[in-house]
Enzyme design. Structure first.
Site, mmCIF file in Angstrom:
data_model
loop_
_atom_site.group_PDB
_atom_site.id
_atom_site.type_symbol
_atom_site.label_atom_id
_atom_site.label_comp_id
_atom_site.label_asym_id
_atom_site.label_seq_id
_atom_site.Cartn_x
_atom_site.Cartn_y
_atom_site.Cartn_z
ATOM 1 N N CYS A 154 -32.988 -70.938 -58.239
ATOM 2 C CA CYS A 154 -32.973 -69.613 -57.091
ATOM 3 C C CYS A 154 -33.632 -70.706 -55.682
ATOM 4 O O CYS A 154 -32.165 -70.567 -54.628
ATOM 5 C CB CYS A 154 -33.613 -68.619 -56.833
ATOM 6 S SG CYS A 154 -35.264 -68.381 -57.334
ATOM 7 N N HIS A 181 -42.416 -67.572 -51.398
ATOM 8 C CA HIS A 181 -42.182 -67.090 -52.281
ATOM 9 C C HIS A 181 -42.256 -65.956 -52.879
ATOM 10 O O HIS A 181 -43.830 -65.616 -52.675
ATOM 11 C CB HIS A 181 -42.165 -68.418 -53.101
ATOM 12 C CG HIS A 181 -40.858 -68.158 -54.484
ATOM 13 N ND1 HIS A 181 -41.119 -67.063 -55.275
ATOM 14 C CD2 HIS A 181 -39.853 -68.809 -54.468
ATOM 15 C CE1 HIS A 181 -41.044 -67.546 -56.309
ATOM 16 N NE2 HIS A 181 -39.219 -68.601 -55.971
#
Length: 336
Positions: A154, A181
């Site tokens: 991602c 993240h």
């Protein structure tokens, strides 16, 4: 269209099932996951981040065989732990490996039997035949030679367009990246042994610096990146949406207005649908559910010197990645 099968109903696997059920209900021919059917059905129906499924999802056992009823269509559900033992139906040619356990080529190739010709790994792989971020290097994918394919990560899908747009417009001399993240299932809810001693600590009590698999994937996808391109991931106690921070020394001078103009032009042009602009004053929860690879936050663009710049992009790390994975496998299913 070639019969498509899925191994693994984790975070990405379940979102892929939802997306295929909504957009291409006949594409998915079989699913495998070792967990019991009732648990899998429940997790497909309800998601703490993305909400309930818009399509009806049921489970059925008939003649000793489990099935998922996806939007009314019956899909066989198997429960093998070893890819080599999954009895995917005759005609299956493409398998999506989304369990997170078989990312190395030697393991992923265990799917290549009984007519299965290609595997797409929904994660970075250290030795896949090809790592693809379709808008950047998709033209190099050769299905005659590349049978085990990685769809990168991602973060890689978010960072690649940020870098590519900068490079095309101004040239890149040096670059680095950090990503803020969200927590993942490869962290400990409470302190517990882990090979990464930082990930061993309670995920929701600290900012946890760690590595990111995106850097290796990005170097494979974009071999012209500055050789020293690297960075760090800062895991924070939230459940969804990451922020990528790219810092770069450009080959040509640019001010913030020129940087923002380059991204705005890309959004309206060749990157439309994959790159967009974040809403003003965005915070992470504003991005949940967005399917683009990255949304550039132009309010945060900085010039730190004549050629030294900093740009920021948000991405829904699950929805965006599942969208790119879905696009890739549907495209490959027409070819293999």
């Amino acid at each position: 269209m070639t019969a498509l099968a899925l191994n693994g109903l984790g975070r990405i696997g379940r979102l892929l099932v939802r997306r295929l059920t909504a957009t291409q209900p006949g594409a998915l021919g079989a699913v495998n996951d070792p967990a019991p059917m009732d648990q899998l059905v429940h997790l497909l129906r309800y998601d703490s981040v993305h909400g309930p499924s818009r399509e009806p999802i049921e489970g059925l056992t008939e003649g000793g065989q489990d099935f998922l009823l996806l939007g009314g269509r019956r899909v066989p559900l198997f429960h093998a732990a070893d890819p080599a033992l999954i009895p995917f139906p005759a005609g299956t040619r493409l398998v999506v490996e989304a369990s997170g356990r078989f990312t190395r080529k030697v393991d992923a190739t265990r799917h290549l039997k009984n007519g299965v010709s290609h595997v797409v790994i929904s994660a970075p792989s250290p030795d896949a035949d090809y790592t693809v971020i379709a808008p950047v290097n998709g033209s190099g994918l050769d299905l005659a030679r590349h049978r085990v394919i990685s769809n990168a990560s991602c973060t890689a899908h978010a960072t690649a367009p940020m870098l590519k747009i900068l490079d095309d417009a101004f040239g890149l001399d040096h670059a680095g990246m950090s990503t803020v993240h969200v927590v993942t299932n490869d962290q400990r809810l409470l302190d517990l042994p882990h090979k990464d001693l930082r990930r061993a600590r309670a995920a929701f009590l600290s900012i946890i610096p760690t590595t990111s698999s995106a850097f290796g994937a990005l170097h494979r996808v974009m071999p012209d990146l500055p050789p020293a391109f690297d960075g760090v991931a800062l895991r924070v106690p939230t459940l969804n949406v990451n922020l990528v921070d790219v810092v770069a020394t450009l080959h040509r001078e640019a001010d913030a207005a020129a940087l923002n103009a380059a991204y705005a032009s890309a959004v309206a042009g060749s990157w439309k649908g994959l790159v967009d602009l974040a809403p003003p004053h965005a915070v992470s929860s504003d991005i949940t559910g967005r399917a683009e690879s990255v949304l550039m936050d132009l309010d945060l663009t900085m010039t730190l010197g004549p050629r030294f710049v900093k740009v920021f992009g948000w991405h829904d790390n699950e929805t965006g990645y599942a969208a790119r994975l879905c696009e890739l496998v549907l495209d490959l299913a027409k070819q293999v």
